[in-house]
Write a protein that holds these residues in place. Sequence first.
Motif, short mmCIF file in Angstrom:
data_model
loop_
_atom_site.label_atom_id
_atom_site.label_comp_id
_atom_site.label_asym_id
_atom_site.label_seq_id
_atom_site.Cartn_x
_atom_site.Cartn_y
_atom_site.Cartn_z
N SER A 75 40.48 30.55 40.59
CA SER A 75 41.12 30.39 39.49
C SER A 75 41.92 29.31 39.07
N CYS B 95 34.14 31.71 48.28
CA CYS B 95 34.56 33.02 48.48
C CYS B 95 36.15 32.90 48.21
N SER B 96 36.74 31.73 47.88
CA SER B 96 37.99 31.58 47.98
C SER B 96 38.54 32.00 46.53
N ASP B 97 39.74 31.83 46.16
CA ASP B 97 40.32 32.01 44.97
C ASP B 97 39.93 30.97 43.98
#
Length: 303
Positions: free
Chosen positions: A193, A189-191
Motif C-alpha cells: 500500500s 507478498c509484502s504490504d
Amino acid sequence: VEKENQSSAQEFILLGFPGNQLLQISLSVVFTMTYILAVTGNFAIIAVVIARPHLQTPMYIFLSNLSFLEIWYTTASVPKAIAVFLGKSKTISFVGCILQMYFIFSLGCTEFFLLSVMAYDRYLAICYPLRYSTLMSSTKCTHLTFLCWVSGFLCMSIHNSLVTRLSFCGSNVINNFFCGADSLIFLSCSDISVVKWVGFLMAIIVILGSCLTTLVSYIFIISTILRIPSARGRQKAFSTCSAHLIVVVMWYSSNIFLYIRVYRYSFFDMHKFVNTVNTIVTPLLNPFIYTLRNKEVKEALGK
C-alpha cells in the motif's frame, strides 16, 4: 519457517514475449536493428550540435541532452531484452533488477522534466523574441538542464528504496522484458500500500507537474502564433516547436496509459507493447522527427 518463506528472491526470470523460437529470433533482430538506429541517430544529433558552433544555442543544447538521455534510456533495457529473446540470459539478479528499474524510471522522469523545460524555452523564444537571449542565457540553460537530471534521479530514489524492502515469497517470473516497479509490486507478498501510494504521488508530481508546465507553455505559444499577421510568419513560428510538440504527444500519451490502469496480470501484455514504444520506438523516432522538421539540423547533418 514462516520468516524464511518471506525472504526476498535472489533472482527473477524475465518472460519477454510469448511465442516460438522463430518469433523470438525475429524480435531480437528487430530490437537489435532498431537499437542500433536509435543510438546512431541520437549520437548524430549530439555530434552535429557539438561540431556546428551556430547550433550551440539553448534550443539545441536541450535537444542534445534529450538525445543523450534517449541513448541511455534505450540502453538500460534493450540489450537485456535481446538476450532474453535469444534465450541467452532470461534471469536477472535482484540487485540487477533493482538497478535496471532505477535507471529506466529515473531517465524517464528526467525526460518528462526536460520536455517541459524545452516547452518553456519555446515559449520564451516565440512570446518574447527580443528578450529571449537575456531570459534564456547559456548559464540559465545549463542550470535548467542540470536541474532536470538531478530531479529525475532524486524522484525515483524514494520509490526505489521502498521497492528494495519488499519480500518475494511466491513466483519470481516477471511478465515483461525488463524489470519494472509494477512487475515487482505484483510479485511481492509484502504490504504494498505504501509503495503504491508513493508511486502514485511520484507520478502525479512528475507526469502531471511537467504536463501542466508544457500545456501552459503551449497555450501561450499558440495564442501568440495566432496573433501573427502573416501566414508565413505563423508557419515559421510554428515550425520551431512542431517537432517538440510531436515528441511530447507521443511520450505523454504512452506514459499516461501505463499509469492509468490497475495492477492486474491481464494488463501486462498491453503493458509490454506500450513499453516497447517507450524504450525503443520513441528513441528511434525522436532524431528523425527533429531532423525532418528542422531545416538547420538537416543542413548541418548534410555538411
